[in-house]
Each structure stands twice: as structure tokens, then as C-alpha cells.
Design an enzyme around this catalytic site. Structure first.
Site, PDB file in Angstrom:
ATOM      1  N   CYS A  32       0.833  -1.212   0.000  1.00  0.00           N
ATOM      2  CA  CYS A  32       0.000   0.000   0.000  1.00  0.00           C
ATOM      3  C   CYS A  32       0.865   1.259   0.000  1.00  0.00           C
ATOM      4  O   CYS A  32       0.660   2.168  -0.829  1.00  0.00           O
ATOM      5  CB  CYS A  32      -0.964  -0.021   1.178  1.00  0.00           C
ATOM      6  SG  CYS A  32      -0.215  -0.474   2.758  1.00  0.00           S
TER       7      CYS A  32
HETATM    8  N1  LIG Z   1      -4.262  -4.360   5.239  1.00  0.00           N
HETATM    9  C1  LIG Z   1      -3.763  -3.659   4.221  1.00  0.00           C
HETATM   10  O1  LIG Z   1      -4.021  -2.445   4.079  1.00  0.00           O
HETATM   11  C2  LIG Z   1      -2.880  -4.339   3.203  1.00  0.00           C
HETATM   12  C3  LIG Z   1      -2.521  -3.621   2.055  1.00  0.00           C
HETATM   13  C4  LIG Z   1      -1.719  -4.240   1.083  1.00  0.00           C
HETATM   14  C5  LIG Z   1      -1.282  -5.536   1.284  1.00  0.00           C
HETATM   15  N2  LIG Z   1      -1.631  -6.205   2.423  1.00  0.00           N
HETATM   16  C6  LIG Z   1      -1.154  -7.590   2.558  1.00  0.00           C
HETATM   17  O2  LIG Z   1      -2.258  -8.461   2.315  1.00  0.00           O
HETATM   18  C7  LIG Z   1      -2.138  -9.638   3.121  1.00  0.00           C
HETATM   19  C8  LIG Z   1      -3.391  -9.759   3.968  1.00  0.00           C
HETATM   20  O3  LIG Z   1      -3.487  -8.608   4.795  1.00  0.00           O
HETATM   21  P1  LIG Z   1      -4.757  -8.317   5.714  1.00  0.00           P
HETATM   22  O4  LIG Z   1      -4.551  -6.951   6.243  1.00  0.00           O
HETATM   23  O5  LIG Z   1      -5.998  -8.652   4.996  1.00  0.00           O
HETATM   24  O6  LIG Z   1      -4.518  -9.401   6.902  1.00  0.00           O
HETATM   25  P2  LIG Z   1      -5.530  -9.922   8.004  1.00  0.00           P
HETATM   26  O7  LIG Z   1      -6.656  -8.955   8.170  1.00  0.00           O
HETATM   27  O8  LIG Z   1      -4.702 -10.251   9.190  1.00  0.00           O
HETATM   28  O9  LIG Z   1      -6.110 -11.277   7.375  1.00  0.00           O
HETATM   29  C9  LIG Z   1      -5.291 -12.432   7.187  1.00  0.00           C
HETATM   30  C10 LIG Z   1      -6.122 -13.530   6.514  1.00  0.00           C
HETATM   31  O10 LIG Z   1      -5.285 -14.647   6.268  1.00  0.00           O
HETATM   32  C11 LIG Z   1      -5.808 -15.806   6.950  1.00  0.00           C
HETATM   33  N3  LIG Z   1      -4.649 -16.594   7.431  1.00  0.00           N
HETATM   34  C12 LIG Z   1      -4.204 -17.761   6.908  1.00  0.00           C
HETATM   35  N4  LIG Z   1      -3.096 -18.175   7.494  1.00  0.00           N
HETATM   36  C13 LIG Z   1      -2.810 -17.265   8.445  1.00  0.00           C
HETATM   37  C14 LIG Z   1      -1.763 -17.147   9.388  1.00  0.00           C
HETATM   38  N5  LIG Z   1      -0.788 -18.068   9.493  1.00  0.00           N
HETATM   39  N6  LIG Z   1      -1.784 -16.053  10.192  1.00  0.00           N
HETATM   40  C15 LIG Z   1      -2.743 -15.138  10.106  1.00  0.00           C
HETATM   41  N7  LIG Z   1      -3.767 -15.190   9.202  1.00  0.00           N
HETATM   42  C16 LIG Z   1      -3.793 -16.246   8.383  1.00  0.00           C
HETATM   43  C17 LIG Z   1      -6.728 -15.259   8.024  1.00  0.00           C
HETATM   44  O11 LIG Z   1      -7.817 -16.136   8.293  1.00  0.00           O
HETATM   45  P3  LIG Z   1      -7.666 -17.461   9.177  1.00  0.00           P
HETATM   46  O12 LIG Z   1      -6.720 -17.138  10.296  1.00  0.00           O
HETATM   47  O13 LIG Z   1      -9.078 -17.769   9.629  1.00  0.00           O
HETATM   48  O14 LIG Z   1      -7.147 -18.508   8.243  1.00  0.00           O
HETATM   49  C18 LIG Z   1      -7.285 -14.016   7.355  1.00  0.00           C
HETATM   50  O15 LIG Z   1      -8.365 -14.346   6.498  1.00  0.00           O
HETATM   51  C19 LIG Z   1      -0.873  -9.468   3.973  1.00  0.00           C
HETATM   52  O16 LIG Z   1       0.192 -10.132   3.357  1.00  0.00           O
HETATM   53  C20 LIG Z   1      -0.654  -7.955   3.951  1.00  0.00           C
HETATM   54  O17 LIG Z   1       0.698  -7.595   4.112  1.00  0.00           O
HETATM   55  C21 LIG Z   1      -2.429  -5.648   3.380  1.00  0.00           C
END
Ligand SMILES: NC(=O)c1ccc[n+]([C@@H]2O[C@H](COP(=O)([O-])OP(=O)(O)OC[C@H]3O[C@@H](n4cnc5c(N)ncnc54)[C@H](OP(=O)(O)O)[C@@H]3O)[C@@H](O)[C@H]2O)c1
Length: 334
Positions: free
Chosen positions: A146
Site C-alpha cells: 500500500c
Molecule cells: N491491510 C492492508 O491495508 C494491506 C494492504 C496491502 C497488502 N496487504 C497484505 O495483504 C495480506 C493480507 O493482509 P490483511 O490486512 O488482509 O490481513 P488480516 O486482516 O490479518 O487477514 C489475514 C487472513 O489470512 C488468513 N490466514 C491464513 N493463514 C494465516 C496465518 N498463518 N496467520 C494469520 N492469518 C492467516 C486469516 O484467516 P484465518 O486465520 O481464519 O485462516 C485471514 O483471512 C498481507 O500479506 C498484507 O501484508 C495488506
């Protein structure tokens, strides 16, 4: 109809992606996964969540989809990406797993050996406006971070034109959703509300090598990047204020003309008129990146705002998939 799977559908980016794809006229969501919420529905987890039954990742029918979107933490995404590629799907990975070209650099910044370094050279870095030609035939796309999306879209026209000289200083602020949905003490309401704090100051954030890798591909000028992100007391949105030293001969009119001509006709880049600068509200809930331009004492002062969950993540992922699939790039996006 394009059939899409979403791994990590219950996280902030996964939910945003499911919401966009739910409205997308050419995509059908084949499945969304979650380890902790398998058997439940995304609509039960988010007040405005789409109707999407959640399945365990181990039972994902990977052979039945055209596109796999990965909204997983870094190092979790790479093995899932490789399995999807093997099954014939095209992959858009929102994590950092395929953004850096060098496995050693990944290990240095992410603290673990890369699970599949052999795929690093074939991943396309999906900054859509810059990478369209490679995206069309790509099988594996690394969706940019981002912060890098906001900074690189602002700097690309100037870097390519050879306008930059020496230092680029970025002071950036992100909403709390940028840190994901898992509970952490420093992200609790009482810690964040009415507060503003710097973190990973200087050159300590993992997005530094990602930005430097892109800049190095666009300009031969050596650039000293100093980047300080801040946690802002808002749920979503990202604003980067960029101070970039200019070479001789670059005044405000030339900087503006260079950026405006680069992005002429771009559906998701909005350049503000003289005297205006970007604010979070310019881009909230849209796939837009909004740029403001000034030049002060030989330094370009650029402001760049986007929604971290849309242009900074799920929206750009769909924009990339649209290009990969030969659809109008704006399909399903605002
Ligand atoms: N948030 C942002 O603004 C943003 C922007 C750009 C890129 N990203 C990237 O996009 C990816 C997802 O980000 P997010 O913000 O959506 O993360 P998040 O809210 O923490 O969600 C993580 C997702 O992955 C699943 N998961 C599977 N294995 C996992 C593990 N070992 N630990 C934790 N969660 C696990 C979780 O569900 P379960 O635990 O139920 O399986 C959940 O659905 C990351 O790599 C992040 O760096 C995020």
C-alpha cells in the site's frame, strides 16, 4: 464467467476483495477460505460482508478456478500460489511474497528463507499503470504494497524522466486497517484514538526495498530513500507526503507537465489542480490514487492519497486481474 478463489477471505483485504468481486459483472467467486471461520459465512463476520460461505483452505477446489487471489500473511502465500499455478490458475498475490526479486533480500527483510525463490523472477510487479504490457500475459502477479503504491505512482514520472537527484524523503500516514485484523495491543482503540505515532522510522520498514527496487528500474540516478510511516487514528486511508530533490532545470511547471502527461487518460489517477494537495477523503473507498504537486526550493513536494484496502490492495488486485483477463481495466471498480 471468470471463476475466482480467495484465500484469506476473512481478513481486511480479503473482505474488501470479496465485496468488489461480488459486484464484478464478469467474476463469480468460487470459494473463500479461512482456517478459523470455515463453515461460517463472510456475511456473519462483517456487517456489510457479501454472502460467501467459508471453507477450510485444505478443501479449496483449486483445479476449478481461473484466478486465485491470495490475501494471506507473507510466507503463507507462496506455497498456496505455487499449488494454484500448478493447477493451472493465474495468481494475484496481495502479500509481499513475490515483490522482491532477490531471495536474499527477502530473507534479510522478512526474517525467513523464501519458500519458493524459483518463482521470484517470473512474478510481475503489478503496479498496474506502469506494468500493463507485462500483466497481459502474466501468470503470477505480485500486488504492490500500500505505501509503495502511493509513493511509486507519484515518483514514477519524475524518476523515468531523470528529474530526481539525491534524496527522496517520504512521510506517510496509514489508517489502522493497514495492519490487518488480528488483535494487537498497540492497535487497540485506546492506543490509537486521538494519537499519531511514527514507526519503523528511516529505513526500517519492509516497504523500503520494494520501493528502491522499482526506482532502480526506472532511473540510473542514485536515490537515498528515507521513509517514515505513521499510524493514524482512522480506520482506512493512506497519505504519503514526498519531498524529492530535483536536478537543475526542473521547476514546478515542468514537474507538473511531466506527471500530467504521464497519467493523461488514466482512469484511477487524479491530479489535483495547482495549489491543492491530496487528502484521505479524496480517495476513500475508491480505487483512485490522488496526487498533489508543488515545487519548493528545488524540491518536489508531492502528496499522494489512496485507500489502503482498495488501490493499496484489493482494488489494484482486481485492476490487475482485469488487465490479465483482457477486460476493461475499470470493470467492477470505482
Ligand atoms: N491491510 C492492508 O491495508 C494491506 C494492504 C496491502 C497488502 N496487504 C497484505 O495483504 C495480506 C493480507 O493482509 P490483511 O490486512 O488482509 O490481513 P488480516 O486482516 O490479518 O487477514 C489475514 C487472513 O489470512 C488468513 N490466514 C491464513 N493463514 C494465516 C496465518 N498463518 N496467520 C494469520 N492469518 C492467516 C486469516 O484467516 P484465518 O486465520 O481464519 O485462516 C485471514 O483471512 C498481507 O500479506 C498484507 O501484508 C495488506
Amino acid at each position: 464467467m471468470i471463476r475466482a478463489g480467495i484465500h484469506g477471505a476473512t481478513g481486511y483485504t480479503g473482505h474488501e476483495l470479496a465485496s468488489i468481486l461480488d459486484r464484478h459483472p464478469a467474476v463469480e467467486i468460487a470459494f473463500g477460505t479461512s482456517r478459523q471461520s470455515a463453515g461460517r459465512n463472510l456475511a456473519d463476520l462483517y456487517t456489510q460482508g457479501p454472502d460467501l460461505p467459508l471453507i477450510d483452505p485444505s478443501s479449496a477446489p483449486v483445479g476449478e478456478i481461473d484466478f486465485m487471489f491470495l490475501c494471506l500473511p507473507h510466507t503463507e502465500a507462496a506455497p498456496v500460489a505455487v499449488a494454484a499455478l500448478d493447477a493451472g490458475a493465474r495468481v494475484v498475490d496481495l502479500s509481499a511474497d513475490f515483490r522482491l526479486r532477490q531471495a536474499a533480500e527477502f530473507e534479510a527483510w522478512y526474517g525467513e528463507a523464501h519458500p519458493h525463490p524459483e518463482f521470484l523472477s517470473q512474478a510481475v510487479y503489478g503496479l498496474t499503470e506502469i506494468a500493463r504490457a507485462q500483466l497481459a500475459g502474466a501468470r503470477l502477479v505480485a500486488n504492490p504494497g500500500c505505501y509503495p503504491t502511493s509513493v511509486l505512482l507519484a515518483l514514477f514520472p519524475l524518476a523515468r524522466a531523470g528529474a530526481l537527484s539525491g534524496s527522496v524523503i517520504v512521510d506517510a500516514k496509514s489508517g489502522v486497517s493497514g495492519a490487518g485484523r488480528s488483535p494487537k495491543q498497540h492497535l487497540q482503540f485506546v492506543e490509537v484514538a486521538e494519537n499519531l505515532s511514527a514507526y519503523s522510522v528511516g529505513r526500517n520498514h519492509r516497504h523500503v526495498p520494494e520501493m528502491e527496487q522499482a526506482l532502480a528500474a526506472w532511473t540510473t540516478q542514485p536515490i537515498d530513500l528515507i521513509f517514515t510511516p505513521h499510524l493514524a487514528p482512522v480506520s482506512r486511508g493512506l497519505l504519503s507526503t514526498i519531498y524529492a530533490s530535483l536536478r537543475e532545470g526542473w521547476d514546478e511547471a515542468r514537474v507538473r507537465e511531466t506527471i500530467e502527461s504521464t497519467y493523461q487518460g488514466e482512469p484511477f489517477i487524479r491530479i489535483l489542480p495547482d495549489g491543492q494537495h491530496a487528502a484521505l477523503a479524496h480517495a476513500a473507498y475508491t480505487n483512485r490514487c490522488v496526487l498533489g504537486i508543488s515545487v519548493v526550493k528545488g524540491v518536489a513536494l508531492l502528496t499522494s492519497a489512496l485507500d489502503n484496502l482498495v488501490k493499496g490492495a484489493a482494488g489494484q488486485a482486481v485492476q490487475n486481474a482485469n488487465v490479465m483477463a483482457g477486460l476493461d481495466e475499470t470493470t467492477g471498480l470505482v
